[in-house]
Design an enzyme around this catalytic site. Structure first.
Site, PDB file in Angstrom:
ATOM      1  N   GLY A 302       0.902  -1.355   0.175  1.00  0.00           N
ATOM      2  CA  GLY A 302      -0.217  -0.149  -0.373  1.00  0.00           C
ATOM      3  C   GLY A 302       0.929   1.233  -0.066  1.00  0.00           C
ATOM      4  O   GLY A 302       0.693   2.430  -0.578  1.00  0.00           O
ATOM      5  N   MET A 304       5.349   2.503   1.590  1.00  0.00           N
ATOM      6  CA  MET A 304       6.579   2.090   2.309  1.00  0.00           C
ATOM      7  C   MET A 304       7.041   3.520   2.807  1.00  0.00           C
ATOM      8  O   MET A 304       7.366   4.381   2.165  1.00  0.00           O
ATOM      9  CB  MET A 304       7.204   1.457   1.212  1.00  0.00           C
ATOM     10  CG  MET A 304       8.809   1.148   1.738  1.00  0.00           C
ATOM     11  SD  MET A 304       8.521  -0.072   3.053  1.00  0.00           S
ATOM     12  CE  MET A 304      10.025   0.322   4.093  1.00  0.00           C
ATOM     13  N   ASN A 306       9.930   4.611   3.537  1.00  0.00           N
ATOM     14  CA  ASN A 306      11.302   5.000   3.458  1.00  0.00           C
ATOM     15  C   ASN A 306      11.584   6.492   4.100  1.00  0.00           C
ATOM     16  O   ASN A 306      10.772   7.448   3.878  1.00  0.00           O
ATOM     17  CB  ASN A 306      11.745   4.884   1.806  1.00  0.00           C
ATOM     18  CG  ASN A 306      11.250   3.983   1.272  1.00  0.00           C
ATOM     19  OD1 ASN A 306      11.345   2.703   1.338  1.00  0.00           O
ATOM     20  ND2 ASN A 306      10.157   4.181   0.348  1.00  0.00           N
ATOM     21  N   GLU A 339       2.416   5.981   7.354  1.00  0.00           N
ATOM     22  CA  GLU A 339       3.848   6.047   7.061  1.00  0.00           C
ATOM     23  C   GLU A 339       4.594   7.126   7.744  1.00  0.00           C
ATOM     24  O   GLU A 339       5.648   7.169   8.072  1.00  0.00           O
ATOM     25  CB  GLU A 339       3.660   6.276   5.652  1.00  0.00           C
ATOM     26  CG  GLU A 339       3.085   5.198   4.680  1.00  0.00           C
ATOM     27  CD  GLU A 339       3.254   3.650   5.099  1.00  0.00           C
ATOM     28  OE1 GLU A 339       4.775   3.645   5.352  1.00  0.00           O
ATOM     29  OE2 GLU A 339       2.655   2.801   5.016  1.00  0.00           O
ATOM     30  N   HIS A 342       5.968   6.073  10.894  1.00  0.00           N
ATOM     31  CA  HIS A 342       7.094   5.120  11.019  1.00  0.00           C
ATOM     32  C   HIS A 342       8.372   6.020  10.859  1.00  0.00           C
ATOM     33  O   HIS A 342       9.520   5.347  11.275  1.00  0.00           O
ATOM     34  CB  HIS A 342       6.910   4.440   9.654  1.00  0.00           C
ATOM     35  CG  HIS A 342       6.467   2.988   9.470  1.00  0.00           C
ATOM     36  ND1 HIS A 342       6.623   2.239  10.632  1.00  0.00           N
ATOM     37  CD2 HIS A 342       5.441   2.546   8.904  1.00  0.00           C
ATOM     38  CE1 HIS A 342       5.925   0.981  10.393  1.00  0.00           C
ATOM     39  NE2 HIS A 342       5.184   1.228   9.451  1.00  0.00           N
TER      40      HIS A 342
END
Length: 1021
Positions: A302, A304, A306, A339, A342
């Site tokens: 869905g 990521m 990074n 995200e 994260h």
């Protein structure tokens, strides 16, 4: 130290979260067994990388790369082992230098272990502990089209040309496909990246651009990025080479295909706000200077996380007003928050190994709702978290196939399998636990739990799978309560191992007298060593109900004794049902459905509970209810048409009020959740065959075909699916063409999920054909939507006929894989037997193992569906039959929009007291079969016509005499029986057609309701 409140600690430990990563990564290696040999030796660790890449987006798609790895030796060794996968190393280019001595160390041998992805350099002399060494390697790699590593993607531009781009997806073990590296999460290092691109393209990566320079020999421009300011895991490195444009807002930039700026407006508007919310909550500033967000046309997950450059599927980042749905908007908001979370939980601080992936995903999923709720305040995301994430995780963790959230893994395959609902949703964590212990003591100077007990609390939820069901049993005379825990399983094998499971359970509760649904603090701990406990502090009255797990704050289910269930049900079947808030109404429904499914609750209790839904109009409980009904719907689809219709009519009667309140007419005043609710209710009403819903949706679809009328995005699921189901090839071709022409990913995905609704077999076959061809018009990431789209919309027979018709083509495309994929969506036993028979007849051509397929049939839902219909299914149908109005005399009571005539003329009828019965707006009415042509119909009046309390009762009107001009035709009497649940009074009219009057003895009814009695007369002028 990251400050986390105790409330968050308990919520985090007790709930399971779900994923914004939609697909679990899998290994490109051919590993099939776990091994401790998948870990690097650990004697050499990385400190920094300098990576130079020259992508090639044409021809053979082979890119060139150079990497310089600066490493530190932590144990004396004569070898250096690191990871590569699908890379070709130029062995002559490999140079190892001792940085302190500035000398080259000779490499005597180079070997590659393909199974473990280990590339090992054997050195002429031993490397000494504490020294740093530089490793220089030239290599080639491949821009594959599998959405892993440094892969290629494409889109078709406005002139019809295919435009190529390159993007990355490295989690969990794919960085090794882009550059040689120490590809484990704990082996962090700094990265400096340079990428050379031709004119018309540009490169972005984790860090901002430092400078560019033209390489005249290569005719390429080098993009040199800043070095990362701190070490990071290799799987968080990312770079994108494209011709994309960007939409900026402050320090964030949304990158997208050229010419679709409007689709980036929403995500661009909320991105800085979301980061600000997370900074305020964590009290830790975002550590980088920019945040890029890239909408990649082909992306396996869905999104990521990074660091500094989040990559997304287009549908998870791009929103087109007037085309995308309210659900799309919510998904974008929550995925961005996931995200961005994260960037702190996983990027700034992360686990040493993949067994602790829940430290990443658990926190991120929790904050994807809490952070989004502070940005999008009208979405009720704190409540939606419970129904969409926590309850989903409860379902997954109730299976024998579950696993602890901390679970040993080694191989890439095992690592990939950890990215599931348990790790995302249930969230060596010793560092975290120590921090939480410190915070617990700070919040509670006189803690009720010792250090050892607190550690045991953590371990009971992280080191064992599953969760408990708390059984609440009351002593009504003494006012005491006993609570007992045991592991909850949907299917129980009665093994001794299951009996050994126990948890520290934080119990919360309230009563009908207290009605405190605000305080979610733990009132009592059920100790891990306590199978049960008596609670004497409640002081609960005999007639009061008791409810546990306030706001479903804890990760457990609750069952009650029958009397308490009935007290709760009585409350819900009254006009004060909303004193129990939406989340706890949803909890009662979700628990009851699953307890009944597990054999721990009688289905009669379940349906007494779901009867209340005739009053319900809130999205939160209905969402939970439809998850339960969906399971029953799937199982009962295999029953006879008549039996299946009993279920459908029951659900339609329940949703009638919500259907009427919402309807197809959208209002400017509709808030976000109302829009979600309308889509949910209309989709189910049309799916279950509501005449009104089907007619309205079909008319709207015809307007789409004939006049190109616009259908609101939030109505499209119901309208498109119904139009396809009621139509033929023309309707399918129209939507397929709309899919091909669409430039909006959210719209494309919606259409793909609906095309399987077609009732035309040839059209369904054309749709299924997209799953096996190399020239499919559907992107690889979306292929998985095709089979469920057909299967979930009741067309399993089309799948079978497709396999039989095209098996030779399928056989040429790895039949064992394709047949297996098709078989996994077949739920009906007869269907699977039909396919099994076909496979046996063509085993040699197909090359499919019949034995394997037979085992699949026996072990999966295929083999159990027939048995379920004879046991639970039969019980369910009997209970629903009791609730069914007579099919021959209740023409419209089975479908929303036709239960009663909203425009009835009350003046045309004399409504006397006896026609006002103590029923909810959805009632159970059985009329014994009268003589033929009896013109009695039963209609309901909206619940707000009259409200008057009444006890639970069964009313029997036994001596009904038909009188008037046709009385000689009806010479006999017949009884009417109305089963009336407790609650407020709702008027019902016995509408008489072609008769002068109806006279019945209603003394028992009058005595019950008004304390009077006698013969009553309902006449029509």
């Amino acid at each position: 130290m990251l400050r986390v409140s105790t409330a968050i600690i308990l919520t985090f430990l007790s709930c399971t979260l779900s994923s914004a990563h939609l697909n679990s990564p899998s290994s490109s290696s051919n590993d099939t067994t776990a091994s401790t040999q998948y870990r690097l030796p650990g004697d050499v660790i990385p400190r920094s990388y300098v990576i130079k890449l020259i992508p090639k987006l044409y021809g053979d798609f082979v890119f060139n790369g150079t990497v310089e790895m600066t490493t530190e030796v932590v144990e004396n060794t004569e070898t250096i082992t690191f990871h590569i996968d699908d890379l070709e190393i130029d062995e002559d280019s490999v140079v190892v230098r001792n940085l302190a001595a500035d000398i080259t160390v000779d490499v005597t041998n180079q070997t590659f272990d393909e199974v473990h992805n280990f590339y090992t350099l054997t050195l002429k002399q031993e490397l000494e502990k504490g020294n740093e060494y530089n490793i220089l390697i030239n290599y080639n790699g491949h821009h594959r089209d599998d959405m892993r590593g440094f892969y290629r993607s494409s889109y078709v531009n406005s002139t019809g040309d295919t435009v190529w781009l390159a993007s990355t997806h490295f989690e969990p073990v794919r960085a090794r496909r882009a550059f040689p590296c120490f590809d484990e999460p704990a082996l962090k290092a700094k990265f400096q990246i340079s990428i050379a691109v031709p004119e018309g393209l540009h490169a972005i990566s984790n860090m901002p651009l430092n400078n560019t320079d033209l390489d005249e020999d290569l005719e390429l421009t080098w993009y040199h990025m800043n070095e990362t300011p701190m070490p990071m895991s290799s799987y968080l490195v990312a770079f994108v080479v494209s011709d994309f444009e960007n939409t900026t807002n402050n320090f964030t930039a949304v990158w997208h295909r050229p010419g679709i700026d409007s689709q980036a407006t929403y995500s661009s508007s909320i991105s800085p706000k979301t980061i600000k919310v997370l900074e305020d909550f964590t009290r830790v500033p975002y550590p980088l200077t920019k945040m890029d967000e890239v909408a990649v046309p082909d992306f396996s997950a869905g999104a990521m996380e990074n660091w500094g450059i989040v990559t997304y599927r287009e549908r998870e980042l791009l929103f087109e007003e007037g085309v995308s749905t309210s659900s799309d908007k919510q998904s974008i908001a929550t995925v961005i928050a996931h995200e961005f979370s994260h960037q702190w939980f996983g990027d700034l601080v992360g686990p040493r190994w993949w067994k602790f992936i829940w430290l990443n995903e658990g926190f991120a999923t929790y904050f994807q709702y809490t952070a989004s709720a502070l940005v999008e305040t009208e979405m009720r995301l704190d409540e939606q978290f419970v129904i969409t994430q926590l309850q989903t995780a409860l379902a997954t963790d109730a299976l024998d196939t579950s696993h602890p959230i901390t679970n040993d893994v080694d191989s890439p395959t095992e690592i990939g399998l950890m990215f599931d609902d348990i790790s995302y949703n249930k969230a060596e964590a010793n560092d975290l636990f120590k921090a939480l212990e410190e915070q617990y003591k700070e919040d509670f100077p006189n803690p009720e739990l010792s250090d050892e007990e607190l550690q045991d609390v953590f371990e009971s939820w992280t080191l064992q799978m599953g969760y408990p069901v708390i059984t609440v049993t009351r002593d009504y005379a003494l006012g005491t309560v006993n609570v007992k825990q045991e592991r909850f399983l949907l299917t129980r094998n009665n093994t001794a191992a299951d009996e050994d499971y126990s948890w520290w359970v934080p119990l919360t509760y309230t009563t009908s007298d207290e009605l405190n649904f605000i305080n979610t603090s733990t009132k009592v701990w059920l100790n891990r060593t306590e199978e049960s406990k008596n609670l004497t502090i409640l002081n609960i009255k005999e007639q009061d109900w008791l409810i546990f797990n306030i706001q479903q704050i804890g990760f457990y289910r609750v069952n009650y004794d029958t009397t308490n269930w009935k007290l709760l049900i009585s409350q819900l079947n009254s006009d004060q049902y909303e004193v129990i808030p939406p989340v706890n109404r949803a909890q009662l429904l979700d628990d009851a459905f699953n307890l009944a499914r597990a054999g721990l609750l009688d289905y009669s209790i379940l349906f007494s509970l779901t009867d209340y839904l005739a009053r319900e109009t809130d999205y939160i409980p209905w969402y939970a209810a439809f998850k339960g009904f969906s399971y029953l719907n799937t199982g009962l689809q295999d029953s006879s048409e008549n039996d299946y219709s009993i279920f459908k009519k029951y659900v339609l009667r329940l949703l009638d009020k919500a259907y009427r309140q919402l309807g197809f007419q959208e209002k400017e005043s509709d808030d976000h959740v109302t829009k979600l609710n309308r889509n949910l209710i209309l989709t189910w009403a049309c799916k279950l065959g509501s005449e009104s819903c089907t007619k309205t949706a079909t008319d709207l679809f015809r307007g789409l075909l004939s006049r190109d009328d616009k259908v609101s995005p939030d109505l499209q699921t119901a309208v498109y699916c119904t139009g396809l189901n009621q139509g033929g090839p023309e309707e399918y071709d129209y939507l397929w063409g709309k899919f091909l022409r669409s430039d909006v990913s959210t719209e494309q995905v919606l259409i793909l999920g609906i095309l399987g609704c077609t009732a035309d077999e040839d059209s369904a076959h054309a749709f299924l054909n997209q799953t096996i061809g190399q020239s499919s018009s559907i992107r690889q990431q979306d292929i998985s939507t095709v089979l469920p789209s057909v299967a979930d919309n009741g067309h399993l027979d089309f799948i079978i006929s497709y396999i039989i018709k095209h098996y030779k083509v399928i056989a040429n495309l790895h039949a064992h894989v394709v047949i297996w994929r098709f078989a996994q969506v077949l739920i009906g036993l007869d269907m699977s037997k039909q396919l099994l028979s076909f496979i046996k007849e063509n085993e040699e051509d197909l090359g499919v193992s019949v034995t394997t397929f037979e085992q699949l049939v026996l072990e999966s839902s295929f083999g159990s569906s027939a048995g379920w219909l004879k046991t639970d299914g039969a019980t369910i149908l009997d209970l629903l039959q009791e609730r069914s109005p007579p099919s021959s005399h209740n023409n419209g009571a089975t479908a929303p929009g036709s239960t009663y005539n909203e425009q009835y003329d009350a003046s045309s009828m004399l409504i006397r007291s006896s026609s006002l019965l103590g029923c909810s707006s959805s009632f159970s009415c059985t009329v014994s079969e009268p003589p033929p042509l009896c013109p009695i119909q039963v209609y309901s009046i909206p619940h707000d016509v009259i409200q008057r309390p009444s006890p639970s009762c069964n009313v029997h009107l036994d001596n009904v005499h038909l009188v008037g001009s046709t009385s000689s035709y009806y010479s006999s009497s017949f009884p009417i029986s109305l089963q009336v649940p407790s609650g407020y009074l709702v008027g019902y009219i016995l509408k008489i057609m072609d008769l002068e009057s109806l006279i019945f003895d209603a003394s028992s009814l009058d005595e019950l309701l008004w304390g009077g009695g006698g013969e009553e007369d309902v006449s029509i002028p």
